[in-house]
Motif scaffolding. Structure first.
Motif, short mmCIF file in Angstrom:
data_model
loop_
_atom_site.label_atom_id
_atom_site.label_comp_id
_atom_site.label_asym_id
_atom_site.label_seq_id
_atom_site.Cartn_x
_atom_site.Cartn_y
_atom_site.Cartn_z
N LEU A 62 -11.45 -2.89 -40.74
CA LEU A 62 -12.38 -1.95 -40.11
C LEU A 62 -11.72 -0.78 -39.37
O LEU A 62 -12.04 0.37 -39.66
CB LEU A 62 -13.39 -2.67 -39.21
CG LEU A 62 -14.30 -3.68 -39.90
CD1 LEU A 62 -15.46 -4.08 -38.98
CD2 LEU A 62 -14.85 -3.17 -41.22
N PRO A 63 -10.78 -1.04 -38.46
CA PRO A 63 -10.21 0.12 -37.76
C PRO A 63 -9.35 1.00 -38.67
O PRO A 63 -9.07 2.15 -38.34
CB PRO A 63 -9.32 -0.51 -36.67
CG PRO A 63 -9.63 -1.95 -36.66
CD PRO A 63 -10.24 -2.31 -37.96
N CYS A 73 -22.68 8.30 -34.46
CA CYS A 73 -21.33 8.20 -35.03
C CYS A 73 -21.39 7.79 -36.50
O CYS A 73 -20.64 8.31 -37.33
CB CYS A 73 -20.46 7.25 -34.22
SG CYS A 73 -21.12 5.61 -33.99
N MET A 74 -22.30 6.87 -36.83
CA MET A 74 -22.40 6.49 -38.26
C MET A 74 -23.09 7.57 -39.07
O MET A 74 -22.74 7.82 -40.23
CB MET A 74 -23.04 5.11 -38.42
CG MET A 74 -24.33 4.88 -37.71
SD MET A 74 -24.65 3.10 -37.37
CE MET A 74 -23.71 2.83 -35.88
N GLY A 99 -18.96 0.32 -34.86
CA GLY A 99 -18.80 -1.04 -35.38
C GLY A 99 -17.34 -1.38 -35.63
O GLY A 99 -16.89 -2.48 -35.37
N SER A 100 -16.61 -0.38 -36.12
CA SER A 100 -15.19 -0.62 -36.40
C SER A 100 -14.40 -0.85 -35.12
O SER A 100 -13.30 -1.39 -35.15
CB SER A 100 -14.60 0.56 -37.17
OG SER A 100 -15.23 0.64 -38.43
N VAL A 114 -22.54 -7.01 -37.33
CA VAL A 114 -23.79 -6.44 -36.83
C VAL A 114 -23.76 -4.91 -36.73
O VAL A 114 -24.71 -4.24 -37.10
CB VAL A 114 -24.11 -7.05 -35.44
CG1 VAL A 114 -25.39 -6.47 -34.88
CG2 VAL A 114 -24.18 -8.56 -35.56
N TYR A 115 -22.63 -4.38 -36.23
CA TYR A 115 -22.58 -2.95 -35.95
C TYR A 115 -21.71 -2.25 -36.99
O TYR A 115 -20.52 -2.56 -37.09
CB TYR A 115 -22.02 -2.69 -34.54
CG TYR A 115 -22.81 -3.42 -33.48
CD1 TYR A 115 -24.03 -2.93 -33.05
CD2 TYR A 115 -22.35 -4.62 -32.94
CE1 TYR A 115 -24.78 -3.61 -32.09
CE2 TYR A 115 -23.08 -5.31 -31.98
CZ TYR A 115 -24.30 -4.79 -31.57
OH TYR A 115 -25.04 -5.47 -30.64
N PRO A 116 -22.27 -1.34 -37.76
CA PRO A 116 -21.48 -0.65 -38.76
C PRO A 116 -20.92 0.68 -38.23
O PRO A 116 -21.11 1.02 -37.05
CB PRO A 116 -22.49 -0.38 -39.87
CG PRO A 116 -23.78 -0.20 -39.14
CD PRO A 116 -23.71 -1.02 -37.88
#
Ligand code: SF4
Lengths: 481, 276
Positions: A363-364, A323-324, A347-348, A341-343
């Motif tokens: 983020l979202p 996904c990233m 992560g979002s 931790v999770y990009p």
């Protein structure tokens, strides 16, 4: 607590996403590294080699859903089977529990040196700092993790943690820390890291790993790596501790093999990873190698709240990173901007759920909802839908800025009233046209629109709306229609 | 859905030319009965009316009876994507009412047609009263090029263009509405037009609705990658099917100093490019 993810007041770095992202956009080194980053191309080649990849994704999602539907059952089964084979299973409800349990195990076994293969869950709890605080030496053995450990940074990608670093950065780091002549080529750098790591592998007392999956029917951990460091970490030291989330359990070995068909292809474009290690209990009489003690720490830390909620699908994640790799936002700002931790897209979704909606408001929202992530996710997580739901939760809890709420209210009110709306749009079309001048381009918008014109022009409207032109259009014989 | 209704109805023998191509479609008996509602979208209404007129012209040239409900405003997407469900629901119900009398709803936008088809069902799920009307609406809503290719099966287009174009696939059109082949098929019918694909036509342009103003710097940077890809083709124009992407790409191209590459909506090219 101060950590790499919070400041001295306990504020999460993810709160500052916007300014962090801005900095990354203007960081020439990060930009150079991100430009060279293209795991997406590798994935698409690998996927093209299988003729039914979409079916494999569907099957993988179904397996993950089946695991999550009866998570308690599979976890208990895992505990039973693992215990029967001599593994000690621990349950960590919080991040602090993870660190406490690991330190207890280490103290009981008089551990001084710890080696680690990749574990993102240990990043959540800042385990390295906790172990160092308890007097132990910790060495990361995944090459990327080793690099960022030397640099004193956090991973910027879940499977390629040092992707934000260029070869030059790495050459400088090794030169500085290893006190060796500066190397030029990637192969020389890799050889140098191997040489230094080998000594640590041989002298460590404890090996800490993650576990990509927990297999309920056999009580085994399952580790996927490309460098073989996972295998060394789990077998060479006296004590092996695997740390993973509750959601990682799957019923059978067969299920894992189905997930493996999509994991490496989605992650790195490989048909399969270079190494797979299935660890079932400590060394048994007659075994050639293996640790004397094996521990599995199963972590909740916010995950169980997602079960049964509208966010449950996020727990399907098998941490492939696709996904990233496909995210236009991630590709331009890198992973550190996200602040936890999770990009990237997952992560979002996970960050606000794990550290609190209010601690990751941007983020979202920092997504175009292009769904380049959703269509590649090997377990079909509808990432844009989940981000949108998080946006709704922000609105429901009154967490959006006043100005934004007001603008939305105004827009919604007017759009529901065609007469008023038409008046507004007529005015806007005329004002916009005059702002655009002869070139038809607006160079500077006021208020919220400034975000647009900072790096872009806004093509100006034509001066009249469609609806007014349509109402006045010459009849074409067919009448007003 | 109109498909079922239509099979029961015997088709009149088609005659020739354009009429023939339309009448061969197995939908309704005779032409005047194909009432097509045009949803121009709020961005076209405000920013580029000529795209709405181009869509109108294409539909009429294909023999459709086009209805443009005068009370239409917006599909509700800005509210939906900003987390304001109630606002989005109110507008969705409004669209539902406005187009209920049409046999089809055609939208010159992948994003707004995608909102209706892919997201209204979820958005209005809590209200069973709307269920039947909702099913009717989602069943009859089409993105413009999809409608022209797959429903009216247009075989000739009015427009002509001299030069090379490259086509940008907008995210919602592509991933929600399956629009990929349709615009290319239609562009191939435009005399004088040559299509040259960019390296990653399916890559997001960075618009993302309110994202483009909330995170303007990230948005513009993503757009820059798109602009480079477009420039790499050497095309005279980039053609696309969504106004959001259009404003974004054009805005970034111009700011970067590119004053020559035209940015055109596919409807304009098919109907024949006119200036305002
Ligand atoms: S959300 Fe999907 S694509 Fe992203 S890391 Fe998880 S499994 Fe991979």
């Amino acid at each position: 607590m101060i950590s790499q993810h919070t400041d001295s007041t306990g504020t999460y770095a993810s709160v500052h996403f916007k300014s962090r992202a801005h900095d990354k956009l203007n960081d020439a080194k990060v930009q150079r590294a991100m430009r060279n980053f293209n795991l997406a191309a590798a994935r698409s080649r690998a996927v093209a080699e299988v003729d039914n990849f979409e079916d494999l994704r569907t099957a993988a999602a179904a397996i993950r859903d089946r695991s999550l539907a009866d998570l308690d059952v599979w976890l208990e089964r895992f505990e039973r089977e693992a215990t029967r084979r001599g593994t000690k299973v621990h349950w960590a409800e919080t991040h602090d529990d993870i660190n406490r349990i690991v330190i207890e195990i280490a103290k009981a076994a008089s551990v001084r040196k710890v080696i680690k293969s990749k574990s993102m869950v240990s990043e959540e709890s800042h385990l390295n700092a906790a172990l160092e605080g308890a007097g132990m030496q910790v060495v990361e053995t995944d090459l990327g993790e080793y690099i960022i450990q030397l640099a004193g940074e956090t991973p910027s990608h879940i499977i390629a943690p040092a992707i934000h670093k260029t070869r030059d950065d790495v050459a400088d780091l090794f030169h500085e820390h290893h006190k060796t002549p500066r190397k030029q080529s990637i192969s020389e750098l890799t050889m140098e890291a191997r040489k230094f790591l080998r000594e640590h592998f041989l002298s460590a007392d404890m090996g800490i790993s993650g576990s990509n999956f927990l297999i309920a029917e056999t009580g085994s951990t399952f580790i996927v790596t490309n460098e073989g460091n996972g295998r060394m970490t789990t077998t060479m030291p006296r004590v092996h501790v695997a740390i993973t989330g509750i959601e990682k359990v799957v019923p059978t070995l067969e299920d894992v093999s189905a997930l493996m068909r999509v994991l490496a292809r989605s992650a790195t474009g490989q048909s399969i990873s270079n190494y797979i290690s299935v660890n079932t209990g400590p060394k048994q009489p007659g075994d050639a190698d293996g640790p004397e003690e094996m521990h599995v720490i199963i972590v909740d830390a916010g995950r169980s709240q997602l079960i049964g909620s509208d966010m449950q699908e996020a727990l399907r994640c098998i941490r492939c990173g696709a996904c990233m790799n496909h995210c236009p936002v991630y590709q331009n700002i890198g992973g550190h901007a996200y602040g936890w931790v999770y990009p990237g897209p997952i992560g979002s979704v996970l960050t606000p759920n794990y550290i609190g909606l209010q601690n990751a408001l941007d983020l979202p929202n920092a997504a175009t909802l292009c769904n380049q992530c959703g269509v590649v996710c090997p377990v079909r997580i509808p990432l844009p839908d989940l981000m949108r739901k998080l946006r709704e939760k922000q609105v429901d809890r009154g967490l959006r800025p006043k100005s934004e709420r007001f603008a939305l209210k105004m827009w919604a009110w007017a759009a529901a009233r065609p007469g008023i709306y038409s008046l507004f749009t007529r005015i806007a079309a005329r004002v916009g046209k005059s702002m655009g001048g002869s070139g038809g381009l607006i160079h500077k918008l006021p208020g919220g629109g400034a975000g647009w014109t900072q790096d872009r022009d806004m093509p100006a409207p034509g001066g009249k709306t469609f609806r007014e032109l349509y109402a006045n259009r010459p009849s074409k014989g067919g009448g007003g229609r | 859905m109109s498909l079922e209704r239509s099979v029961e109805r015997p088709l009149r023998q088609p005659r020739t030319g354009r009429l023939r191509s339309i009448m061969l479609t197995p939908y309704r008996g005779t032409l005047p009965e194909m009432k097509v509602g045009l949803f121009v979208t709020c961005l076209v209404d405000l920013m580029r009316p000529r795209i709405g007129f181009a869509a109108l012209e294409l539909l009429e040239s294909a023999g459709c009876e086009v209805i443009v409900p005068g009370t239409q405003t917006c599909c509700g997407q800005p509210g939906y994507n900003s987390g304001d469900r109630a606002a989005a629901q109110a507008l969705a119900r409004k669209v539902l009412r406005e187009f209920d009398a049409c046999d089809y709803v055609v939208v010159p936008s992948g994003s707004c047609s995608g909102m209706i088809k892919a997201h209204y069902p979820e958005l209005l799920a809590d209200d069973p009263a709307d269920k039947a009307a909702l099913d009717r609406l989602t069943g009859k809503t089409y993105e413009l090029t999809d409608f022209l290719v797959n429903v009216v099966k247009l075989d000739k287009v009015p427009g002509r263009f001299s030069g090379t174009v490259t086509y940008h696939d907008s995210c919602s059109g592509l991933r929600e509405m399956g629009v990929k082949r349709q615009p290319r098929e239609l562009l191939a019918k435009v005399p004088g037009l040559q299509l040259k694909e960019m390296t990653t036509p399916e890559y997001c342009c960075g618009f993302g609705g309110t994202f483009s103003v909330k995170f303007g710097d990230i948005s513009a940077r993503i757009a820059e990658r798109k602009c480079e890809d477009i420039a790499g083709t050497g095309a005279d124009a980039v053609v696309l099917g969504d106004l959001g992407c259009m404003l974004n790409i054009q805005g970034r191209l111009r700011r970067l100093g590119n004053t020559t590459t035209r940015v055109l909506h596919v409807a304009e090219v098919l109907a024949g490019v006119k200036d305002d």
